[in-house]
Design a protein around this motif. Structure first.
Motif, PDB file in Angstrom:
ATOM      1  N   THR A   1       0.861  -1.195   0.000  1.00 21.32           N
ATOM      2  CA  THR A   1       0.000   0.000   0.000  1.00 21.32           C
ATOM      3  C   THR A   1       0.891   1.236   0.000  1.00 21.32           C
ATOM      4  N   GLY A   2       0.440   2.289  -0.643  1.00 19.02           N
ATOM      5  CA  GLY A   2       1.224   3.519  -0.661  1.00 19.02           C
ATOM      6  C   GLY A   2       1.929   3.737  -1.990  1.00 19.02           C
ATOM      7  N   ASP A   3       2.718   4.811  -2.048  1.00 20.31           N
ATOM      8  CA  ASP A   3       3.371   5.217  -3.283  1.00 20.31           C
ATOM      9  C   ASP A   3       4.680   4.464  -3.519  1.00 20.31           C
ATOM     10  N   VAL A   4       5.064   4.412  -4.781  1.00 18.27           N
ATOM     11  CA  VAL A   4       6.343   3.821  -5.165  1.00 18.27           C
ATOM     12  C   VAL A   4       7.485   4.663  -4.599  1.00 18.27           C
ATOM     13  N   VAL A   5       8.533   3.995  -4.113  1.00 18.42           N
ATOM     14  CA  VAL A   5       9.691   4.678  -3.542  1.00 18.42           C
ATOM     15  C   VAL A   5      10.932   4.289  -4.331  1.00 18.42           C
ATOM     16  N   VAL A   6      11.706   5.291  -4.742  1.00 15.88           N
ATOM     17  CA  VAL A   6      12.998   5.057  -5.388  1.00 15.88           C
ATOM     18  C   VAL A   6      14.082   5.577  -4.448  1.00 15.88           C
ATOM     19  N   GLY A   7      15.081   4.749  -4.178  1.00 13.30           N
ATOM     20  CA  GLY A   7      16.119   5.183  -3.246  1.00 13.30           C
ATOM     21  C   GLY A   7      17.338   4.288  -3.272  1.00 13.30           C
ATOM     22  N   ARG A   8      18.374   4.724  -2.559  1.00 16.38           N
ATOM     23  CA  ARG A   8      19.625   3.982  -2.465  1.00 16.38           C
ATOM     24  C   ARG A   8      19.519   2.943  -1.359  1.00 16.38           C
ATOM     25  N   LEU A   9      19.667   1.662  -1.715  1.00 21.40           N
ATOM     26  CA  LEU A   9      19.558   0.571  -0.746  1.00 21.40           C
ATOM     27  C   LEU A   9      20.760   0.595   0.194  1.00 21.40           C
ATOM     28  N   GLN A  10      20.503   0.805   1.480  1.00 23.88           N
ATOM     29  CA  GLN A  10      21.578   0.936   2.461  1.00 23.88           C
ATOM     30  C   GLN A  10      21.862  -0.350   3.226  1.00 23.88           C
ATOM     31  N   GLU A  11      20.799  -1.031   3.612  1.00 23.63           N
ATOM     32  CA  GLU A  11      20.973  -2.179   4.522  1.00 23.63           C
ATOM     33  C   GLU A  11      19.839  -3.173   4.316  1.00 23.63           C
ATOM     34  N   VAL A  12      20.165  -4.457   4.524  1.00 31.96           N
ATOM     35  CA  VAL A  12      19.163  -5.522   4.462  1.00 31.96           C
ATOM     36  C   VAL A  12      19.248  -6.317   5.755  1.00 31.96           C
TER      37      VAL A  12
END
Length: 209
Positions: free
Chosen positions: A132-143
């Motif tokens: 649910t919610g908007d698409v997010v584009v970002g730099r993957l920092q941690e898993v």
């Protein structure tokens, strides 16, 4: 209300039976081929079988271990192709039908569906579609064991340098889809070690038996 004829029902039943048979055969081959893949210090991502008449196409997808960076080279694909072909040719449970063996490695177009997929792409720019919610584009920092943390990339006017938002944590259970974004420029020098350009969609080798 449409009613299926007996022939349609029989065709559907046959199709389901064939699909189940192919899935079982793919799983059996996965068990047989996995040790060969591991000998090359690779991860067996998937085994898929397609049938056209009496001919089979066996597609094997291999990837680097989680801790490795980069992509699987063509020389590695070539070497493992020989060993996988030998393993299939000596398979005591094979029915001797002709086959083509296709070997490839996943590229940036592969959906991020497992935690290991996300871990392999730490440092890259990703697009996340939440449940649910908007698409997010970002730099993957941690898993982590339960999800990911990324630095969102805020929308800016064309030609301007992208801006980063506050770190955002998302649980795997709340992620509908994730994909790596192809980059032609990096945000800053800080990420250079992690984003060495886009990987090719795949590297492949084909063997015919």
């Amino acid at each position: 209300m449409a009613v299926r004829s007996g022939n349609e029902n029989q065709a559907s039943t046959r199709k389901t039976a064939v699909e189940a048979e192919l899935q079982a055969e793919a799983q059996r081959l996965r068990t047989r081929l996995q040790p060969v893949v591991e000998q090359h210090n690779l991860y067996l991502e998937d085994v898929d079988i397609k049938v056209a008449g009496s001919h089979r196409t066996v597609h094997v997808v291999v990837d680097l271990p989680e801790e490795a960076s980069g992509s699987v080279g063509l020389d590695v694909i070539s070497a493992i192709s020989t060993d996988l072909s030998a393993a299939m040719d000596s398979d005591p449970d094979d029915d001797d039908r002709p086959y083509s063996l296709e070997i490839s490695s996943p590229g940036v177009s592969r959906p991020l569906t497992e935690p290991r997929h996300w871990r392999r792409n730490v440092g890259r720019l990703v697009e996340v579609k939440p449940v649910t919610g908007d698409v997010v584009v970002g730099r993957l920092q941690e898993v982590t064991a339960s999800g990911i943390r990324l630095l969102p990339q805020l929308p800016v006017k064309k030609g301007m340098k992208p801006k980063q938002g506050d770190p955002l944590a998302l649980e795997f259970a709340k992620i509908r889809k994730g994909t790596v974004q192809v980059e032609f420029a990096h945000l800053d020098d800080e990420h250079t070690d992690h984003t060495d350009g886009a990987e090719p969609d795949s590297s492949g080798a084909e063997h015919h038996a």
